[in-house]
Design a protein around this motif. Structure first.
Motif, mmCIF file in Angstrom:
data_model
loop_
_atom_site.group_PDB
_atom_site.id
_atom_site.type_symbol
_atom_site.label_atom_id
_atom_site.label_comp_id
_atom_site.label_asym_id
_atom_site.label_seq_id
_atom_site.Cartn_x
_atom_site.Cartn_y
_atom_site.Cartn_z
ATOM 1 N N LEU A 162 0.826 -1.203 0.000
ATOM 2 C CA LEU A 162 0.000 0.000 0.000
ATOM 3 C C LEU A 162 0.862 1.254 0.000
ATOM 4 O O LEU A 162 0.646 2.172 -0.812
ATOM 5 N N PHE A 163 1.865 1.300 0.871
ATOM 6 C CA PHE A 163 2.654 2.519 0.977
ATOM 7 C C PHE A 163 3.737 2.610 -0.093
ATOM 8 O O PHE A 163 4.220 3.711 -0.375
ATOM 9 N N SER A 164 4.098 1.495 -0.690
ATOM 10 C CA SER A 164 4.939 1.559 -1.891
ATOM 11 C C SER A 164 4.148 2.193 -3.039
ATOM 12 O O SER A 164 4.693 2.983 -3.819
ATOM 13 N N PHE A 165 2.871 1.855 -3.128
ATOM 14 C CA PHE A 165 2.013 2.463 -4.144
ATOM 15 C C PHE A 165 1.797 3.946 -3.857
ATOM 16 O O PHE A 165 1.887 4.789 -4.761
ATOM 17 N N LEU A 166 1.511 4.292 -2.599
ATOM 18 C CA LEU A 166 1.309 5.698 -2.254
ATOM 19 C C LEU A 166 2.599 6.502 -2.445
ATOM 20 O O LEU A 166 2.547 7.684 -2.803
ATOM 21 N N GLY A 167 3.754 5.865 -2.210
ATOM 22 C CA GLY A 167 5.024 6.526 -2.479
ATOM 23 C C GLY A 167 5.190 6.830 -3.953
ATOM 24 O O GLY A 167 5.671 7.906 -4.333
ATOM 25 N N TRP A 168 4.776 5.885 -4.783
ATOM 26 C CA TRP A 168 4.801 6.103 -6.236
ATOM 27 C C TRP A 168 3.877 7.260 -6.613
ATOM 28 O O TRP A 168 4.239 8.127 -7.429
ATOM 29 N N CYS A 169 2.690 7.320 -6.034
ATOM 30 C CA CYS A 169 1.746 8.416 -6.299
ATOM 31 C C CYS A 169 2.335 9.756 -5.881
ATOM 32 O O CYS A 169 2.204 10.763 -6.595
ATOM 33 N N TRP A 170 2.989 9.776 -4.706
ATOM 34 C CA TRP A 170 3.602 11.008 -4.231
ATOM 35 C C TRP A 170 4.685 11.490 -5.176
ATOM 36 O O TRP A 170 4.779 12.678 -5.488
ATOM 37 N N GLU A 171 5.519 10.573 -5.660
ATOM 38 C CA GLU A 171 6.602 10.962 -6.563
ATOM 39 C C GLU A 171 6.044 11.485 -7.887
ATOM 40 O O GLU A 171 6.533 12.476 -8.426
ATOM 41 N N LYS A 172 5.025 10.829 -8.409
ATOM 42 C CA LYS A 172 4.397 11.297 -9.644
ATOM 43 C C LYS A 172 3.825 12.701 -9.453
ATOM 44 O O LYS A 172 3.995 13.584 -10.312
ATOM 45 N N LEU A 173 3.127 12.907 -8.350
ATOM 46 C CA LEU A 173 2.527 14.206 -8.078
ATOM 47 C C LEU A 173 3.591 15.282 -7.895
ATOM 48 O O LEU A 173 3.455 16.412 -8.410
ATOM 49 N N TYR A 174 4.644 14.950 -7.168
ATOM 50 C CA TYR A 174 5.716 15.915 -6.919
ATOM 51 C C TYR A 174 6.351 16.382 -8.226
ATOM 52 O O TYR A 174 6.540 17.583 -8.450
ATOM 53 N N PHE A 175 6.692 15.456 -9.104
ATOM 54 C CA PHE A 175 7.336 15.823 -10.360
ATOM 55 C C PHE A 175 6.380 16.573 -11.286
ATOM 56 O O PHE A 175 6.798 17.452 -12.043
ATOM 57 N N PHE A 176 5.103 16.233 -11.218
ATOM 58 C CA PHE A 176 4.133 16.931 -12.053
ATOM 59 C C PHE A 176 3.947 18.374 -11.587
ATOM 60 O O PHE A 176 3.877 19.297 -12.399
ATOM 61 N N VAL A 177 3.883 18.577 -10.262
ATOM 62 C CA VAL A 177 3.660 19.917 -9.721
ATOM 63 C C VAL A 177 4.917 20.776 -9.819
ATOM 64 O O VAL A 177 4.860 21.947 -10.227
ATOM 65 N N VAL A 178 6.068 20.231 -9.462
ATOM 66 C CA VAL A 178 7.302 21.017 -9.389
ATOM 67 C C VAL A 178 7.947 21.192 -10.758
ATOM 68 O O VAL A 178 8.398 22.294 -11.112
#
Length: 208
Positions: free
Chosen positions: A47-63
């Protein structure tokens, strides 16, 4: 009036014989609870490996306004997050919040420091492993101050320690309890299938 036939042939076991039976039953219950906890932690890893992937995708998209392909795997998992949390769970357990102040605060601060060191170790060893073995650099902190080989840096390590301490107490602990209460087939098949999928993904991504 009691029917004597009901009690025919029945004998009460002496205490010397019932005690080992009760001990065996308690041992089985404890073993079952530990297995459920282990399977629950396995599901939380994914679950948290998946959420970590989501966080990284979101971070790179926003920044960076990039739809970056994060992680080494084809499946949507950044397992460095899951491995760090699992290692912290195994070595440190969960934060103890039932102690009196200021002992509870000191214990929590110590937990955060230890969690920061473990997370930093996992981050550094994972980055070096993939660079040395597969020639892949998964991330860099080259623009951050106080970095080491651009894989770890002081500010991020401190932030991870604080966030992990709060996270393990407020999110992981209640979820682990809820997951451990799931039906045994869900725990067994869920963790087993996800382990198989991520293992196959790793070997296909690494060698094909």
């Amino acid at each position: 009036m009691h029917n004597p036939k009901i009690y025919l042939g029945m004998k009460r076991l002496p205490l010397a014989q019932t005690a080992p039976m009760e001990k065996t039953a308690r041992t089985k219950i404890i073993a079952s609870e530990k297995l459920r906890r282990a399977l629950a932690c396995a599901l939380l890893f994914f679950l948290f490996s998946f959420l970590g992937w989501c966080w990284e995708k979101l971070y790179f998209f926003v920044v960076y306004q990039m739809n970056a392909d994060r992680g080494f795997l084809t499946l949507p998992f950044c397992t460095v997050y899951g491995f760090a949390l699992i290692l912290i769970r195994l070595t440190l357990g969960l934060p103890r919040l039932d102690e009196k102040y200021p002992k509870s605060l000191l214990h929590f601060l110590g937990y955060c420091v230890a969690a920061s060191l473990i997370a930093t170790f996992v981050e550094l060893s994972t980055g070096l492993f993939f660079e040395q073995v597969f020639g892949v650099r998964l991330w860099t902190y080259q623009d951050f101050a106080h970095s080491y080989q651009d894989y770890i840096c002081l500010s991020v390590s401190v932030a991870w320690g604080a966030m992990i301490g709060i996270f393990m107490a407020g999110v992981w602990a209640p979820l682990e309890k809820r997951f451990a209460a799931l039906p045994a087939p869900v725990l067994t098949w869920g963790s087993g299938l996800l382990t198989l999928a991520i293992t196959l993904d790793f070997f296909l991504s690494a060698f094909l």
